[in-house]
Design an enzyme around this catalytic site. Structure first.
Site, PDB file in Angstrom:
ATOM      1  N   LYS A 145       2.283  -4.271  -8.970  1.00 25.80           N
ATOM      2  CA  LYS A 145       3.530  -4.429  -9.544  1.00 25.80           C
ATOM      3  C   LYS A 145       4.293  -4.658  -8.217  1.00 25.80           C
ATOM      4  O   LYS A 145       3.936  -4.081  -7.316  1.00 25.80           O
ATOM      5  CB  LYS A 145       3.996  -3.368 -10.502  1.00 25.80           C
ATOM      6  CG  LYS A 145       4.101  -2.147  -9.985  1.00 25.80           C
ATOM      7  CD  LYS A 145       4.390  -0.975 -10.687  1.00 25.80           C
ATOM      8  CE  LYS A 145       6.177  -0.928 -10.828  1.00 25.80           C
ATOM      9  NZ  LYS A 145       6.576   0.122  -9.272  1.00 25.80           N
ATOM     10  N   LYS A 179      -3.869   7.813 -14.434  1.00 27.54           N
ATOM     11  CA  LYS A 179      -3.644   9.179 -14.427  1.00 27.54           C
ATOM     12  C   LYS A 179      -4.535   9.918 -15.414  1.00 27.54           C
ATOM     13  O   LYS A 179      -4.384   9.573 -16.437  1.00 27.54           O
ATOM     14  CB  LYS A 179      -2.196   9.285 -14.232  1.00 27.54           C
ATOM     15  CG  LYS A 179      -1.246   9.056 -13.132  1.00 27.54           C
ATOM     16  CD  LYS A 179      -0.036   9.668 -12.930  1.00 27.54           C
ATOM     17  CE  LYS A 179       0.921   9.044 -12.016  1.00 27.54           C
ATOM     18  NZ  LYS A 179       0.899   9.714 -10.543  1.00 27.54           N
ATOM     19  N   GLU A 213      11.327  12.193  -9.186  1.00 29.77           N
ATOM     20  CA  GLU A 213      10.940  12.507  -7.744  1.00 29.77           C
ATOM     21  C   GLU A 213      11.771  13.132  -6.910  1.00 29.77           C
ATOM     22  O   GLU A 213      13.139  12.979  -7.117  1.00 29.77           O
ATOM     23  CB  GLU A 213      10.499  10.985  -7.212  1.00 29.77           C
ATOM     24  CG  GLU A 213       9.735  10.129  -7.992  1.00 29.77           C
ATOM     25  CD  GLU A 213       9.439   8.767  -7.392  1.00 29.77           C
ATOM     26  OE1 GLU A 213       8.553   8.667  -6.562  1.00 29.77           O
ATOM     27  OE2 GLU A 213      10.316   7.742  -7.506  1.00 29.77           O
ATOM     28  N   HIS A 237       6.024   1.891 -15.890  1.00 27.17           N
ATOM     29  CA  HIS A 237       5.495   3.204 -16.037  1.00 27.17           C
ATOM     30  C   HIS A 237       5.823   3.833 -17.263  1.00 27.17           C
ATOM     31  O   HIS A 237       5.224   4.230 -18.181  1.00 27.17           O
ATOM     32  CB  HIS A 237       5.796   4.088 -14.787  1.00 27.17           C
ATOM     33  CG  HIS A 237       5.225   3.481 -13.715  1.00 27.17           C
ATOM     34  ND1 HIS A 237       4.226   2.534 -13.651  1.00 27.17           N
ATOM     35  CD2 HIS A 237       5.742   3.576 -12.401  1.00 27.17           C
ATOM     36  CE1 HIS A 237       3.739   2.431 -12.367  1.00 27.17           C
ATOM     37  NE2 HIS A 237       5.032   2.765 -11.451  1.00 27.17           N
TER      38      HIS A 237
HETATM   39  C1  BG6 Z   1       5.559   3.272  -7.956  1.00 22.83           C
HETATM   40  C2  BG6 Z   1       7.329   3.043  -7.752  1.00 22.83           C
HETATM   41  O1  BG6 Z   1       5.298   2.350  -8.849  1.00 22.83           O
HETATM   42  O2  BG6 Z   1       5.591   4.366  -8.494  1.00 22.83           O
HETATM   43  C3  BG6 Z   1       7.722   4.172  -6.692  1.00 22.83           C
HETATM   44  O3  BG6 Z   1       7.301   1.488  -7.167  1.00 22.83           O
HETATM   45  C4  BG6 Z   1       7.475   5.520  -7.104  1.00 22.83           C
HETATM   46  O4  BG6 Z   1       9.106   3.945  -6.616  1.00 22.83           O
HETATM   47  C5  BG6 Z   1       5.882   5.591  -7.656  1.00 22.83           C
HETATM   48  O5  BG6 Z   1       7.720   6.429  -6.318  1.00 22.83           O
HETATM   49  C6  BG6 Z   1       5.824   7.082  -8.266  1.00 22.83           C
HETATM   50  O6  BG6 Z   1       4.333   6.983  -8.494  1.00 22.83           O
HETATM   51  P1  BG6 Z   1       3.730   8.438  -8.554  1.00 22.83           P
HETATM   52  O7  BG6 Z   1       2.252   8.279  -9.123  1.00 22.83           O
HETATM   53  O8  BG6 Z   1       3.835   8.941  -7.098  1.00 22.83           O
HETATM   54  O9  BG6 Z   1       4.257   9.359  -9.549  1.00 22.83           O
END
Ligand code: BG6
Length: 484
Positions: A145, A179, A213, A237
């Protein structure tokens, strides 16, 4: 036990990029270390390094850093015996002939082309792969993506790739599906009977899906400032997580059986009308505040971000699924950067007991919390009697902590997904029609934002987002999990 899958060659376009160094090579290292990788070579491609030895020397400190205590020099040295680096300019068809020569050393192997590059290069790369006749019957292409900016651009990318690869050869990655706890949700829902009769509107009051995040935009402003949270996180997601929660039981775990059910959910998402676009979607953007105990800049002061950028770094929204199972049950989705915590969880809130026999004691409704990160766990909140001579109830929970129960390290999403590509299993990859359905649902939000003079609502870095996010639930007499 050594895996028995056929040998493969994995070609990583964008070999010097962040994804390869931080995610793909560490994942392949873990698979190698666990003796899971079948025989095969990994070919990293890029323009900036002259040869394999220099490439490996350059990337090693970063990969080592990412692997932490799992890094062991002897394993790394054995692992890197599998790696070749090849200088390749994706726009130069001649370079693909050199790649072909390298791959031809092992005829018959499954060829995996992993396009870890900007999507505007996908067309050229696929064209050059085809022109050099590198795409054989058992080849696969993996697409990272973002697959487009909207429905049109996503269709364009898919058409171009589709001109050279069949749908069965295309692996569209959504790493959230790899995951462990997400797959565990499938196990929980379809490997047990007790949940199924309760998993419906009669017993569930609302569902909350949160992925927040603590990090800000980091060094990705060039990408993020014209992408934003809705395209970066929600369109893929969060909607995929919603599908796994809400889909009907598939007939089998077969890729198309699962994807057919997810597609039905996406197609049943209630479209947001004009009023809904204004009242059921909140967009926010962080202002200066704190993150992990340190002062943090506001989004507009981050390097590379346009000074008056209207890009959203936070989205909260309410949606519904038009089906017999879910009609009337709100699904709240929320994601943001520079938030109070790094957290990914699905919260399923059950309805109140219809009649309490315990007088005026407060009764907390049951709640199932599936925590994806950090600390993968499933927690069921219940009411229980407190020991003593009186009938006093209090909330308690049953906890399934994956680390404790399985006493092993949970593989990273990319380990699972790369292994699936090697063994040719498409179940955890997104089919084109799913992607179209997700874009169709999201696009009216993008259009409404475009024409709305009011930009994103500010929130202080290190908080749970703008006040409007809490208001979205409080209007329905509810609150986010952390506010309960
Ligand atoms: C990615 C996004 O797909 O997923 C990012 O482009 C994001 O912006 C990341 O930080 C988060 O993934 P994870 O696995 O760290 O929660």
């Amino acid at each position: 036990m050594k895996a028995t899958y056929p040998p493969f060659d994995m070609v990583l376009f964008g070999g010097t990029g962040d994804l390869v160094i931080r995610k793909l090579l560490p994942a392949l290292y873990h698979l190698h270390r666990g003796n899971k990788l079948p025989e095969g070579r990994i070919v990293c491609l890029g323009r900036s390094q002259p040869d394999t030895a220099t490439y490996l020397e350059k990337i090693r400190p970063q990969v080592e850093d990412y692997l932490g205590t799992f890094f062991a020099l002897d394993i790394w040295e054995a692992f890197t015996q599998r790696i070749d680096f090849l200088q390749l300019d994706v726009e130069n068809p001649g370079d693909f002939q050199s790649l072909g020569k390298l791959l031809d050393k092992h005829p018959g192997r499954a060829r995996i082309f992993y396009l870890s590059t900007s999507p505007d290069l996908f067309a050229g790369v696929c064209q050059n792969i085809a022109a050099a006749k590198l795409n054989l019957g058992n080849s696969r292409v993996v697409l990272e993506k973002p697959l487009g900016h909207d429905l049109d651009s996503s269709n364009q990318i898919n058409d171009t790739v589709g001109a050279y690869f069949t749908e069965q050869q295309i692996y569209r990655i959504d790493h959230y599906l790899g995951k462990e706890p997400v797959q565990n949700l499938l196990a929980l829902r379809f490997g047990n009977t007790f949940l199924e009769p309760l998993w419906r509107r009669e017993w569930i009051s609302d569902v909350q899906i949160t992925v927040t995040e603590q990090v800000g935009v980091e060094s990705r402003a060039a990408f993020y400032d014209h992408t934003g949270a809705l395209r970066d996180m929600v369109q893929n997601h969060l909607l995929q997580l919603l599908c796994i929660v809400a889909m009907e039981p598939p007939a089998s775990i077969n890729a198309d059986a699962v994807r057919d059910e997810k597609l039905k959910v996406l197609r049943s998402l209630k479209p947001l009308d004009q009023e809904g676009l204004l009242t059921k979607v909140v967009r926010g953007q962080y202002r200066a505040g704190a993150a992990e105990g340190k002062p943090a800049d506001g989004y507009q002061d981050e390097p590379g971000v346009a000074p008056h950028s209207r890009t959203e770094t936070f989205v909260a929204l309410k949606t519904e699924i038009s089906s017999w199972r879910w009609a009337g049950v709100p699904f709240y989705l929320r994601t943001g950067k520079r938030m109070s915590e790094r957290l990914a969880e699905i919260v399923v809130n059950f309805r109140k007991v219809p009649h309490s026999i315990f007088g005026r004691q407060p009764m907390t409704p049951n709640r199932l919390v599936i925590r994806l990160q950090p600390n993968e766990s499933v927690r069921l909140h219940l009411m229980a009697k407190q020991p003593g001579d009186q009938m006093r109830l209090r909330p308690v929970f049953l906890d399934l902590d994956f680390k404790e129960v399985f006493e092993s390290r949970s593989p990273e999403a990319y380990e699972r997904l790369l292994m699936d590509v090697i063994r040719g299993d498409l179940s955890l990859f997104v089919r084109r029609d799913e992607q179209i359905a997700a874009w169709k649902w999201v696009e009216p939000i993008l259009e409404a934002w475009e024409s709305n003079p009011e930009g994103p609502k500010p929130y202080t870095a290190g908080t749970w987002g703008p006040a409007a996010s809490s208001a979205l639930l409080s209007r329905d007499g509810l609150c986010w999990h952390e506010e309960a």
